[in-house]
Design a protein around this motif. Structure first.
Motif, PDB file in Angstrom:
ATOM      1  N   ARG A 165       6.711   7.051   4.956  1.00  0.00           N
ATOM      2  CA  ARG A 165       7.659   8.300   4.762  1.00  0.00           C
ATOM      3  C   ARG A 165       6.581   9.321   4.453  1.00  0.00           C
ATOM      4  O   ARG A 165       7.010  10.733   4.342  1.00  0.00           O
ATOM      5  CB  ARG A 165       8.002   7.804   2.953  1.00  0.00           C
ATOM      6  CG  ARG A 165       9.651   7.500   3.035  1.00  0.00           C
ATOM      7  CD  ARG A 165      10.037   6.440   3.994  1.00  0.00           C
ATOM      8  NE  ARG A 165       9.372   5.171   3.970  1.00  0.00           N
ATOM      9  CZ  ARG A 165       9.831   4.179   4.526  1.00  0.00           C
ATOM     10  NH1 ARG A 165      10.818   4.301   5.398  1.00  0.00           N
ATOM     11  NH2 ARG A 165       9.461   3.027   4.653  1.00  0.00           N
ATOM     12  N   LEU A 166       5.334   9.357   4.224  1.00  0.00           N
ATOM     13  CA  LEU A 166       4.446  10.391   4.220  1.00  0.00           C
ATOM     14  C   LEU A 166       4.534  11.234   5.590  1.00  0.00           C
ATOM     15  O   LEU A 166       4.501  12.484   5.538  1.00  0.00           O
ATOM     16  CB  LEU A 166       3.137   9.997   3.814  1.00  0.00           C
ATOM     17  CG  LEU A 166       2.092  11.270   4.165  1.00  0.00           C
ATOM     18  CD1 LEU A 166       2.254  12.233   2.744  1.00  0.00           C
ATOM     19  CD2 LEU A 166       0.691  10.824   4.035  1.00  0.00           C
ATOM     20  N   GLY A 192       0.794  -1.296   0.109  1.00  0.00           N
ATOM     21  CA  GLY A 192      -0.030  -0.181   0.063  1.00  0.00           C
ATOM     22  C   GLY A 192       0.749   1.117  -0.181  1.00  0.00           C
ATOM     23  O   GLY A 192       2.125   1.231  -0.138  1.00  0.00           O
ATOM     24  N   TYR A 193       0.097   2.376   0.145  1.00  0.00           N
ATOM     25  CA  TYR A 193       0.844   3.686  -0.009  1.00  0.00           C
ATOM     26  C   TYR A 193       1.800   3.654   1.236  1.00  0.00           C
ATOM     27  O   TYR A 193       1.486   3.465   2.093  1.00  0.00           O
ATOM     28  CB  TYR A 193      -0.292   4.659   0.148  1.00  0.00           C
ATOM     29  CG  TYR A 193      -0.959   5.017  -0.683  1.00  0.00           C
ATOM     30  CD1 TYR A 193      -1.196   4.477  -2.175  1.00  0.00           C
ATOM     31  CD2 TYR A 193      -2.356   5.886  -0.644  1.00  0.00           C
ATOM     32  CE1 TYR A 193      -2.014   4.474  -3.009  1.00  0.00           C
ATOM     33  CE2 TYR A 193      -3.344   6.109  -1.572  1.00  0.00           C
ATOM     34  CZ  TYR A 193      -3.306   5.264  -2.774  1.00  0.00           C
ATOM     35  OH  TYR A 193      -3.975   5.489  -3.753  1.00  0.00           O
ATOM     36  N   ASP A 194       2.937   4.337   1.046  1.00  0.00           N
ATOM     37  CA  ASP A 194       4.063   4.473   1.877  1.00  0.00           C
ATOM     38  C   ASP A 194       3.615   5.599   3.050  1.00  0.00           C
ATOM     39  O   ASP A 194       4.146   6.473   3.103  1.00  0.00           O
ATOM     40  CB  ASP A 194       5.228   4.857   1.323  1.00  0.00           C
ATOM     41  CG  ASP A 194       6.568   4.602   2.006  1.00  0.00           C
ATOM     42  OD1 ASP A 194       6.482   4.451   3.493  1.00  0.00           O
ATOM     43  OD2 ASP A 194       7.701   4.513   1.486  1.00  0.00           O
ATOM     44  N   LEU A 195       2.703   5.108   3.951  1.00  0.00           N
ATOM     45  CA  LEU A 195       2.465   6.206   4.829  1.00  0.00           C
ATOM     46  C   LEU A 195       3.561   6.477   5.953  1.00  0.00           C
ATOM     47  O   LEU A 195       3.619   7.799   6.350  1.00  0.00           O
ATOM     48  CB  LEU A 195       1.280   5.790   5.764  1.00  0.00           C
ATOM     49  CG  LEU A 195       0.112   5.261   5.057  1.00  0.00           C
ATOM     50  CD1 LEU A 195      -1.128   4.762   6.089  1.00  0.00           C
ATOM     51  CD2 LEU A 195      -0.471   6.415   4.310  1.00  0.00           C
TER      52      LEU A 195
END
Lengths: 466, 466
Positions: B200-201, B195-198
């Motif tokens: 790094r967010l 999934g999205y790289d939370l």
């Protein structure tokens, strides 16, 4: 397998004509092309797009995105189609946006060890381009994938243990947003603390947040010395233990790959390597001559202590290439253990301390399974795959395999690992993602998706249900 | 300097009483505490929070977030207060949420080289905790910052050239979202495509998207051999050229730091190092004994060819610690070149091929500048700082320094570099961020912020105007 829940949206009147006018012969609607773009390399059935657009420039992508947004038509970026998780299937119909013609190397900055490429270039073509530069691009997922596809799925592969994944390899991206804006997410400095990390947000977003149209990559100097070898082990446990101990000793391996006995047999059949059909490690060492010698010494001692045999060296560059080509084709070799079989691959990654336990428990399950399966893995990262060779005419086989995959993911999560080390979520791992990070974390992802792509036009149906 | 544009929101009636009821003595409104949390280490004037909440648990953070959301009151996470870009200033008043009491090491996984900590632990305390484990946490921004603050600003520092930045160091986070949900962004596998790289967010989001309450970090084995040295150069150009050539030779330096003559003078005054007051490199080499010997050999030859003198070795661990302590205090040493001065630091990072040109052009500007300034940098990454010692009673000095910084950022951006290598955007670099990535990319960031924190309560006024 869960149904693909097709939900093709009707195309507005005149939309296909608009596309044809704008793109001419770069807009194709013939059956063969649509079949090719709607097929998958793994277990998913074909799902046809309404049309395939071949983009040749960022402007083409912008125009395609704008037309699709106005028409509320789905858009699925397409590179080499080597995804194993159904990423390129247009689940809601619409446009398959083929980026393979955008395959230029835009610049190579020798003094900075970086380059900027278009998304459609494949990794082997990039390395061929770099051949005389003294530099190379290390990320190597096996398949000759496009760089854009590799960025979209956060790919990694055999070299990741030393050189990292696409997350570390990308300095910045050019992206066409769902609103048709062209943004650049980073410049060429080695590091930056300038705002939200949009680069990492798009890496691994599987085409759901926009279209990647340019990638600035870190390169690495070709090492002074490269040595590759195989080593056969008495037991699977001994091979895995060698890897774990090499990690603990801090040996900076470039590659350390595990093949179980069945995978070695498959590779022998396809690539005529003539290896003993027992659990085997494939190694590659990079460094200065003295550093490589030191690494080899350490790993040889570890292998010997764990029931490993003599190292069989691939001394010449062509022997090395043959070895790694065979490793890269492991997927096809394993699927083809039975004629006309369908491939199905798994992809867990666990902390190193749990790797041996995870692999051995999985191997024990396979011993009870009626479907032929191999174990192959980037074990230096704790990542390994099963590759099943499924008879398409025996539906209970798919059910059996899915049950094994389900238990395998549960086992990896219980070990604080992940359901996907490198293949991505795509269609089949959406519940696994929720099991891994929780509904609230996936809700944060949904919120991001909703904010950036409010009409859910970009690769709809992947990663999560919105 | 642009005005801080204070816009304190009125607190709803009864809000302070609610806080006091829930947090008791962990809610403080005394002048001294508010002063301390509203001050900055650099050029920014003090801005007082309405109250300081000392969180002792994730539940405390959740409750504080929920109370603030209901009251539409701003919330600014606070760690050690060592930011140089005004990150902890509560520009819209509200709550300074102090996480320094959440300073536990929750687990150390020796076999996986990772640990999980609370956000308030400082990096020196973490390394003290790890002392007998054979492992260490390498990221070292100089200041004894908290790990939570380092994650929030995507910190890096002296070891980043070898070990990466906080972007690479974090395996996963626990975050309290603006909605008061506790999410975990990743597990302990070495890599994941889930999934999205939370993770790094949130890393580098400067407290604007929620509150980090737990961090799982990669650790590294303490190297078998560590050697540190200083080397004096005839010219600044020769010192920088040595660094660039070491990069090209692929020497895996652990640290390679530049101090110009004025910075060496400042460090001598503060830390009594007795170094020759000329441009100087500080080196540290990590590896096996033979690999370190090989690295030293290469770098010595490069230094000699570029006008470097003998290497002065810090042989004992305490000498090495003294050397790096002096380097860590470079900021305070430089600011204190004049009594009662205000510090102002810059933070560009450029591709290695442009580093020499960038540093020399900047040094030429400093030679014309009336404010004392030093150059100090993590030059192995292309990152360097100026540290100005500004007379608070001479307003034209601040204007002169801001003009130099402005030109310096423009120069770095023209070289495809970044306006901030490691300090973050904070208050002062918001226009620089737009200049660097463009209004459309910053708009994507604003869209993310708006989606995750619709009331703009989390560290409002930082990174960009919403």
């Amino acid at each position: 397998m869960e149904s693909l829940a097709l939900n093709a949206r009707p195309l507005p009147a005149g939309f296909m004509e608009c596309l044809a006018t704008r793109f001419g012969t770069a807009c194709q609607t013939g059956d063969a092309i649509r079949q090719q773009h709607g097929a998958s390399e793994s277990q998913y059935p074909t799902v046809l797009p309404d049309a395939v657009i071949f983009a040749s420039s960022t402007q083409d992508v912008v125009d395609c995105v704008n037309l699709c947004r106005e028409a509320k038509t789905a858009i699925v970026p397409y590179g080499a189609g080597t995804s194993l998780e159904g990423h390129t299937l247009p689940l809601e119909g619409g446009i398959s946006l083929d980026l393979s013609r955008m395959d230029a190397v835009l610049s190579v900055n020798h003094a900075d060890f970086d380059c900027t490429v278009q998304p459609g270039i494949r990794r082997e073509a990039l390395n061929a381009h770099l051949r005389d530069s003294g530099l190379f691009f290390p990320i190597d997922p096996g398949a000759n994938a496009t760089i854009g596809g590799m960025a979209s799925t956060r790919a990694s592969g055999t070299n990741a243990v030393r050189y990292g994944t696409m997350r570390e390899a990308v300095l910045g991206l050019e992206v066409v947003t769902p609103q048709g804006k062209v943004i650049r997410t980073g410049k060429r400095a080695k590091k930056s603390a300038a705002g939200y990390d949009l680069t990492r947000l798009y890496i691994g977003s599987e085409g759901t947040l926009g279209v990647i149209t340019g990638i600035t990559l870190r390169l690495h100097p070709v090492p002074e010395a490269i040595m590759a070898a195989t080593c056969a082990f008495e037991t699977l446990a001994g091979a895995v233990e060698t890897v774990v101990q090499a990690f603990h000793c801090g040996v900076p391996m470039a590659r350390i790959e595990l093949l179980d006995a069945m995978q070695v047999r498959a590779v022998n059949l396809r690539s005529k390597l003539g290896l003993a059909e027992v659990p085997t490690l494939f190694f590659e060492f990079h460094g200065t001559p003295s550093s490589v010698a030191e690494q080899v010494e350490t790993v040889k001692a570890l292998a010997a202590a764990n029931g490993g045999g003599e190292f069989r060296w691939a001394t010449l560059a062509e022997d090395r290439n043959r070895l790694w080509r065979a490793r890269h084709e492991a997927y096809y070799a394993a699927v083809n253990l039975r004629p006309n079989a369908i491939g199905f691959t798994t992809d867990v990654c666990v902390p190193m301390s749990r790797l041996a336990e995870c692999i051995l428990a999985t191997r024990a399950e396979l011993d009870e399974c009626s479907v032929p399966a191999t174990i192959v893995g980037h074990v230096g990262d704790g990542n390994f795959h099963l590759i099943f060779s499924i008879d398409p005419n025996a539906p209970y086989e798919m059910a059996e395999v899915e049950a094994i995959n389900h238990r395998m993911v549960a086992r990896a999560l219980a070990m604080d690992g992940t359901c996907t080390g490198e293949h991505g979520v795509g269609i089949g791992k959406q519940q696994c993602l929720i099991d891994e990070l929780g509904e609230d974390a996936v809700d944060v992802m949904r919120t991001l998706k909703q904010a950036l792509d409010p009409d859910n036009l970009f690769n709809p149906g992947k990663i999560f249900r919105v």
